[in-house]
Design a protein around this motif. Structure first.
Motif, PDB file in Angstrom:
ATOM      1  N   GLU A 134       0.811  -1.218   0.000  1.00  0.00           N
ATOM      2  CA  GLU A 134       0.000   0.000   0.000  1.00  0.00           C
ATOM      3  C   GLU A 134       0.848   1.273   0.000  1.00  0.00           C
ATOM      4  OE1 GLU A 134       0.159  -1.657   4.257  1.00  0.00           O
ATOM      5  OE2 GLU A 134      -0.155  -2.415   2.217  1.00  0.00           O
ATOM      6  N   GLN A 135       2.133   1.162   0.353  1.00  0.00           N
ATOM      7  CA  GLN A 135       3.013   2.328   0.336  1.00  0.00           C
ATOM      8  C   GLN A 135       3.722   2.509  -1.003  1.00  0.00           C
ATOM      9  OE1 GLN A 135       5.563   1.281   3.671  1.00  0.00           O
ATOM     10  NE2 GLN A 135       4.504   2.753   5.002  1.00  0.00           N
ATOM     11  N   TYR A 136       3.694   1.487  -1.828  1.00  0.00           N
ATOM     12  CA  TYR A 136       4.501   1.489  -3.041  1.00  0.00           C
ATOM     13  C   TYR A 136       3.996   2.478  -4.088  1.00  0.00           C
ATOM     14  CZ  TYR A 136       6.423  -0.231  -7.472  1.00  0.00           C
ATOM     15  OH  TYR A 136       7.027  -0.318  -8.694  1.00  0.00           O
ATOM     16  N   SER A 137       2.696   2.709  -4.139  1.00  0.00           N
ATOM     17  CA  SER A 137       2.144   3.548  -5.207  1.00  0.00           C
ATOM     18  C   SER A 137       2.645   4.988  -5.137  1.00  0.00           C
ATOM     19  CB  SER A 137       0.617   3.525  -5.168  1.00  0.00           C
ATOM     20  OG  SER A 137       0.156   4.015  -3.923  1.00  0.00           O
ATOM     21  N   SER A 138       2.930   5.480  -3.942  1.00  0.00           N
ATOM     22  CA  SER A 138       3.445   6.842  -3.795  1.00  0.00           C
ATOM     23  C   SER A 138       4.449   6.871  -2.652  1.00  0.00           C
ATOM     24  CB  SER A 138       2.308   7.829  -3.526  1.00  0.00           C
ATOM     25  OG  SER A 138       2.795   9.147  -3.430  1.00  0.00           O
ATOM     26  N   VAL A 139       5.700   7.160  -2.987  1.00  0.00           N
ATOM     27  CA  VAL A 139       6.785   7.106  -2.006  1.00  0.00           C
ATOM     28  C   VAL A 139       7.433   8.485  -1.901  1.00  0.00           C
ATOM     29  CG1 VAL A 139       8.956   6.001  -1.369  1.00  0.00           C
ATOM     30  CG2 VAL A 139       7.205   4.700  -2.616  1.00  0.00           C
ATOM     31  N   ASN A 140       7.484   9.028  -0.699  1.00  0.00           N
ATOM     32  CA  ASN A 140       8.176  10.297  -0.461  1.00  0.00           C
ATOM     33  C   ASN A 140       9.624  10.020  -0.090  1.00  0.00           C
ATOM     34  OD1 ASN A 140       5.830  11.878  -0.850  1.00  0.00           O
ATOM     35  ND2 ASN A 140       5.183  11.484   1.258  1.00  0.00           N
ATOM     36  N   VAL A 141      10.536  10.691  -0.775  1.00  0.00           N
ATOM     37  CA  VAL A 141      11.965  10.494  -0.525  1.00  0.00           C
ATOM     38  C   VAL A 141      12.586  11.813  -0.081  1.00  0.00           C
ATOM     39  CG1 VAL A 141      12.139   8.566  -2.149  1.00  0.00           C
ATOM     40  CG2 VAL A 141      12.504  10.911  -2.964  1.00  0.00           C
ATOM     41  N   GLN A 142      13.873  11.768   0.229  1.00  0.00           N
ATOM     42  CA  GLN A 142      14.577  12.960   0.697  1.00  0.00           C
ATOM     43  C   GLN A 142      14.777  13.958  -0.452  1.00  0.00           C
ATOM     44  OE1 GLN A 142      15.437  13.464   3.959  1.00  0.00           O
ATOM     45  NE2 GLN A 142      14.384  11.534   4.379  1.00  0.00           N
ATOM     46  N   ASN A 143      15.055  15.218  -0.079  1.00  0.00           N
ATOM     47  CA  ASN A 143      15.376  16.229  -1.088  1.00  0.00           C
ATOM     48  C   ASN A 143      16.591  15.796  -1.902  1.00  0.00           C
ATOM     49  OD1 ASN A 143      13.323  17.713   0.035  1.00  0.00           O
ATOM     50  ND2 ASN A 143      14.667  19.141   1.112  1.00  0.00           N
ATOM     51  N   ILE A 144      16.614  16.208  -3.168  1.00  0.00           N
ATOM     52  CA  ILE A 144      17.722  15.855  -4.053  1.00  0.00           C
ATOM     53  C   ILE A 144      18.446  17.137  -4.437  1.00  0.00           C
ATOM     54  CG2 ILE A 144      18.397  14.736  -6.208  1.00  0.00           C
ATOM     55  CD1 ILE A 144      15.792  13.162  -6.114  1.00  0.00           C
ATOM     56  N   ALA A 145      19.715  17.226  -4.097  1.00  0.00           N
ATOM     57  CA  ALA A 145      20.494  18.436  -4.366  1.00  0.00           C
ATOM     58  C   ALA A 145      20.648  18.659  -5.867  1.00  0.00           C
ATOM     59  CB  ALA A 145      21.865  18.330  -3.701  1.00  0.00           C
ATOM     60  N   ALA A 146      20.943  19.905  -6.236  1.00  0.00           N
ATOM     61  CA  ALA A 146      21.168  20.230  -7.646  1.00  0.00           C
ATOM     62  C   ALA A 146      22.318  19.393  -8.199  1.00  0.00           C
ATOM     63  CB  ALA A 146      21.473  21.718  -7.789  1.00  0.00           C
ATOM     64  N   ASN A 147      22.147  18.924  -9.433  1.00  0.00           N
ATOM     65  CA  ASN A 147      23.160  18.117 -10.123  1.00  0.00           C
ATOM     66  C   ASN A 147      23.517  16.851  -9.349  1.00  0.00           C
ATOM     67  OD1 ASN A 147      23.527  20.067 -12.292  1.00  0.00           O
ATOM     68  ND2 ASN A 147      24.573  21.332 -10.771  1.00  0.00           N
ATOM     69  N   SER A 148      22.518  16.274  -8.702  1.00  0.00           N
ATOM     70  CA  SER A 148      22.718  15.034  -7.952  1.00  0.00           C
ATOM     71  C   SER A 148      21.678  14.005  -8.383  1.00  0.00           C
ATOM     72  CB  SER A 148      22.614  15.284  -6.444  1.00  0.00           C
ATOM     73  OG  SER A 148      23.604  16.190  -6.012  1.00  0.00           O
ATOM     74  N   THR A 149      21.890  12.764  -7.952  1.00  0.00           N
ATOM     75  CA  THR A 149      20.969  11.687  -8.311  1.00  0.00           C
ATOM     76  C   THR A 149      20.547  10.909  -7.077  1.00  0.00           C
ATOM     77  OG1 THR A 149      22.793  10.137  -8.720  1.00  0.00           O
ATOM     78  CG2 THR A 149      21.987  11.410 -10.608  1.00  0.00           C
ATOM     79  N   LEU A 150      19.416  10.245  -7.217  1.00  0.00           N
ATOM     80  CA  LEU A 150      18.917   9.311  -6.215  1.00  0.00           C
ATOM     81  C   LEU A 150      18.771   7.958  -6.894  1.00  0.00           C
ATOM     82  CD1 LEU A 150      17.539   8.735  -3.387  1.00  0.00           C
ATOM     83  CD2 LEU A 150      15.378   9.206  -4.568  1.00  0.00           C
ATOM     84  N   SER A 151      19.353   6.926  -6.296  1.00  0.00           N
ATOM     85  CA  SER A 151      19.288   5.581  -6.871  1.00  0.00           C
ATOM     86  C   SER A 151      18.430   4.686  -5.990  1.00  0.00           C
ATOM     87  CB  SER A 151      20.693   4.980  -7.004  1.00  0.00           C
ATOM     88  OG  SER A 151      21.477   5.745  -7.901  1.00  0.00           O
ATOM     89  N   CYS A 152      17.522   3.955  -6.629  1.00  0.00           N
ATOM     90  CA  CYS A 152      16.625   3.053  -5.905  1.00  0.00           C
ATOM     91  C   CYS A 152      16.603   1.688  -6.587  1.00  0.00           C
ATOM     92  CB  CYS A 152      15.201   3.606  -5.866  1.00  0.00           C
ATOM     93  SG  CYS A 152      15.040   5.241  -5.106  1.00  0.00           S
TER      94      CYS A 152
END
Length: 358
Positions: free
Chosen positions: A295-313
Motif C-alpha cells: 500500500e506504500q509502493y504507489s506513492s513514495v516520499n523520498v529525501q530532497n535531491i540536491a542540484a546536479n545530484s541523483t537518487l538511486s533506488c
C-alpha cells in the motif's frame, strides 16, 4: 452722551468683529480637526502597511535602532516584474539581495501596480525585508493593505512610511551589510502557483548608507537572474535481464532520479504503477528510504535531491502471472516546473505459457 445712531454703529461694529472672531475660531477648529484626522489616518496606514512577524517593538529592541535616513534605493517593477507565489520561505518565492547598507528605516511607493491571480487579495501580497539570515525578525511591507479584492490596482504611499511610526524598530544589517527581500503571500490560497505580480511602479527603500546591489533584477541596467528551480528526470531499467522470464522469477528494477536543475528538489515523490502480472516485494533507495508494504509502493516520499545530484533506488518484484509486465514511474518535486521528463515506462514480455507440441 453718545447719540443713538453712533451707539447703533458701535454695536454693529462690535457684533461684526465678534462674528469674524467666531468664524476664525471655527475655521481654526476645523483645520485642526482635519489635520488631526489626516495624521490619524496616516498613522493607521503605516501600522497596516508595515508589520512584523515577531516582536520588534521599541521596548524589546532597545534604544538607538531608529535612525534618520540619508539615502534610498529605488526598485522599478517595470524593469522586471516580481511574482508572489506561496507562504513565507517556500521554495518558489523570490528571495533577492537588492540592497546593501546599514539600516532600513522606511518605504515610499509610487504607482505600484499589483495584479492578483487565483482569487488572491491585494492585502495578501507581502514584501519582506530582513538581514542576510532571512529569519522571522524582519519587516513586512503590505502595499495593498486593507484591500480585500482581486484584480489589478495601482497603489501610492503619499509620502514616506517610517518603520518607527508603525511601532517597530528599523531593520539593521549584519556584518555583511546585506539586506534581503522576499515576495510571499500572507494567506496562500493556491500553493505552487503565482498569486500576485508587481508589474509597474517604483518602490523606494529609505535608510542609512543604502546602495543598490548591481545584481538586483529591479534596477535599471541589471540583468535579471535566471529562474532557480529543480529539473527532475527519471530512468528505469532491469538488472541481470536475460530476456527469459518464468513464473516466480524475481525482477530487480534499477531506478535513477536525477536533478539537472540549479536548485535542490524539495518534497520529492515517486509514484509507481506495476501491472498485476508482477507482485511488489520491496523498494530501497540510497537516501535511506525503504518500504515493503504494497500500500506504500504507489506513492513514495523520498529525501530532497540536491542540484546536479541523483537518487538511486532498487525495486524488487516477483512474476506472479503470465503475460507482459509494465512498470511505470513518475517523479515530482515542489519546485520542478518542467514535467516533460518526469515519467518513464518499462515493458517486458513476461512469463510465457508453454504449449506442448503434439
Amino acid at each position: 452722551m453718545i447719540p443713538n445712531y453712533r451707539l447703533n454703529i458701535l454695536v454693529m461694529t462690535i457684533h461684526s468683529i465678534t462674528c469674524k472672531i467666531n468664524r476664525l475660531a471655527l475655521t481654526a477648529v476645523l483645520l485642526c480637526a482635519a489635520s488631526f484626522a489626516s495624521a490619524g489616518k496616516h498613522d493607521g496606514q503605516i501600522r497596516e502597511a508595515i508589520s512584523a512577524i515577531g516582536d520588534r517593538s521599541a521596548a524589546t529592541e532597545g534604544a538607538g535602532t531608529n535612525s534618520t535616513p540619508n539615502s534610498f534605493v529605488a526598485l522599478d517593477f517595470s524593469i522586471h516584474n516580481a511574482e508572489s507565489w506561496d507562504a513565507k520561505d517556500q521554495p518558489k518565492n523570490i528571495v533577492t539581495n537588492c540592497i546593501n547598507g546599514d539600516v532600513i528605516t522606511g518605504f515610499e511607493y509610487n504607482n505600484v501596480t499589483i495584479q492578483t491571480a487565483a482569487n488572491s487579495y491585494f492585502s495578501e501580497a507581502v514584501i519582506y525585508f530582513s538581514d542576510s539570515n532571512v529569519g522571522d525578525d524582519g519587516i513586512r511591507l503590505t502595499i495593498g493593505f486593507g484591500n480585500e479584492t482581486s484584480g489589478t490596482a495601482v497603489f501610492n504611499s503619499d509620502g514616506i512610511l517610517d518603520i518607527s511610526d508603525s511601532g517597530n524598530e528599523d531593520v539593521l544589517s549584519l556584518a555583511d551589510k546585506k539586506f534581503f527581500m522576499q515576495f510571499y503571500e500572507k494567506i496562500d490560497d493556491s500553493p505552487n502557483v503565482v498569486d500576485a505580480r508587481f508589474t509597474n511602479g517604483v518602490l523606494k527603500v529609505w535608510g542609512q548608507n543604502l546602495i543598490a546591489n548591481s545584481g538586483c533584477p529591479f534596477i535599471e541596467g541589471s540583468t535579471p537572474p535566471p529562474p532557480v528551480s529543480a529539473d527532475l528526470s527519471v530512468d528505469l531499467s532491469l538488472n541481470d535481464d536475460d530476456g527469459v522470464y518464468l513464473l516466480g522469477d524475481t525482477l530487480e528494477y534499477a531506478l535513477t532520479v536525477s536533478n539537472n536543475g540549479d536548485a535542490t528538489a524539495t518534497n520529492v515523490s515517486i509514484e509507481n504503477n506495476l501491472s498485476y502480472e508482477a507482485r511488489f516485494v520491496a523498494m530501497s533507495c540510497d537516501d535511506g528510504t525503504s518500504i515493503e508494504a504494497v500500500e506504500q509502493y504507489s506513492s513514495v516520499n523520498v529525501q530532497n535531491i540536491a542540484a546536479n545530484s541523483t537518487l538511486s533506488c532498487t525495486i524488487e518484484a516477483v512474476i506472479s502471472a503470465f503475460g507482459g509486465i509494465s512498470n511505470s514511474v513518475t517523479v515530482s518535486a515542489a519546485n520542478d516546473d518542467d514535467s516533460s521528463n518526469n515519467a518513464v515506462v518499462l515493458e517486458i514480455n513476461g512469463a510465457v505459457r508453454a504449449i506442448p507440441a503434439n
